[in-house]
Design a protein around this motif. Sequence first.
Motif, short mmCIF file in Angstrom:
data_model
loop_
_atom_site.label_atom_id
_atom_site.label_comp_id
_atom_site.label_asym_id
_atom_site.label_seq_id
_atom_site.Cartn_x
_atom_site.Cartn_y
_atom_site.Cartn_z
N THR A 84 -1.43 5.15 -6.03
CA THR A 84 -2.67 5.21 -6.82
C THR A 84 -3.41 6.52 -6.55
O THR A 84 -3.92 7.16 -7.47
N ALA A 85 -3.46 6.92 -5.28
CA ALA A 85 -4.16 8.16 -4.90
C ALA A 85 -3.47 9.39 -5.49
O ALA A 85 -4.13 10.31 -5.98
N PHE A 92 9.40 8.53 -4.10
CA PHE A 92 8.96 7.73 -2.96
C PHE A 92 7.61 8.32 -2.57
O PHE A 92 7.50 9.52 -2.32
N VAL A 93 6.58 7.49 -2.54
CA VAL A 93 5.22 7.95 -2.23
C VAL A 93 4.68 7.12 -1.08
O VAL A 93 4.78 5.88 -1.09
N PRO A 133 3.10 -1.92 5.04
CA PRO A 133 3.72 -0.73 4.47
C PRO A 133 3.73 -0.74 2.94
O PRO A 133 3.49 0.30 2.32
N SER A 134 3.99 -1.88 2.33
CA SER A 134 4.01 -1.92 0.86
C SER A 134 2.61 -1.70 0.29
O SER A 134 2.46 -1.03 -0.74
N GLU A 135 1.59 -2.24 0.95
CA GLU A 135 0.21 -2.00 0.49
C GLU A 135 -0.16 -0.52 0.65
O GLU A 135 -0.80 0.06 -0.22
N ARG A 136 0.26 0.09 1.76
CA ARG A 136 -0.04 1.50 2.01
C ARG A 136 0.63 2.38 0.97
O ARG A 136 0.05 3.32 0.45
N ARG A 137 1.89 2.05 0.61
CA ARG A 137 2.59 2.84 -0.41
C ARG A 137 1.92 2.68 -1.78
O ARG A 137 1.84 3.63 -2.55
N GLU A 160 -7.70 11.41 -1.86
CA GLU A 160 -8.91 10.78 -1.33
C GLU A 160 -8.60 9.79 -0.21
O GLU A 160 -9.47 9.46 0.59
N GLU A 161 -7.38 9.31 -0.15
CA GLU A 161 -6.98 8.35 0.88
C GLU A 161 -6.38 9.04 2.10
O GLU A 161 -6.05 8.39 3.08
N GLY A 162 -6.22 10.34 2.04
CA GLY A 162 -5.60 11.10 3.12
C GLY A 162 -4.33 11.76 2.62
O GLY A 162 -3.94 11.58 1.47
#
Length: 125
Positions: free
Chosen positions: A17-18, A81-82, A8-12, A49-51
């Motif tokens: 960044t996106a 919060f992203v 989850p932290s990597e996804r956020r 670009e990541e969805g």
Amino acid sequence: MNTRTVSPSERRAIARTAVDALGRQRSDHALVRVTCPASHHVATVYRTEEGPAVVSGGPHTHGSRDFVDTAHHGDSLGSEFVDLIEASEFEDDALPVRCACGARTLSRQELQRAVESHTHTLSLP
């Protein structure tokens, strides 16, 4: 990107960044705007670009007519919060959001349905 295999932290971080890559005119990439029953801005889903990525909080959680961002109920407004909408099947469906009315949650599945059906504004119950 398959976000189901990252933490989850990597996804956020990927979502942040996106969204940052959208630049100053990120509103041009808005897919869905979420409001509370009092018409406060709660969150926005952006095409990246990541969805689809959801951004909640930030400097305009009261509404576009408020010029100064001040907390009403002891909340600390102004931070965002992203996250990407797509998450691991092992995660909770709820995303945290807040507005001047208080803390709430958004359903990832409901946001995904709104994106797929081209719903431009989603009102929370």
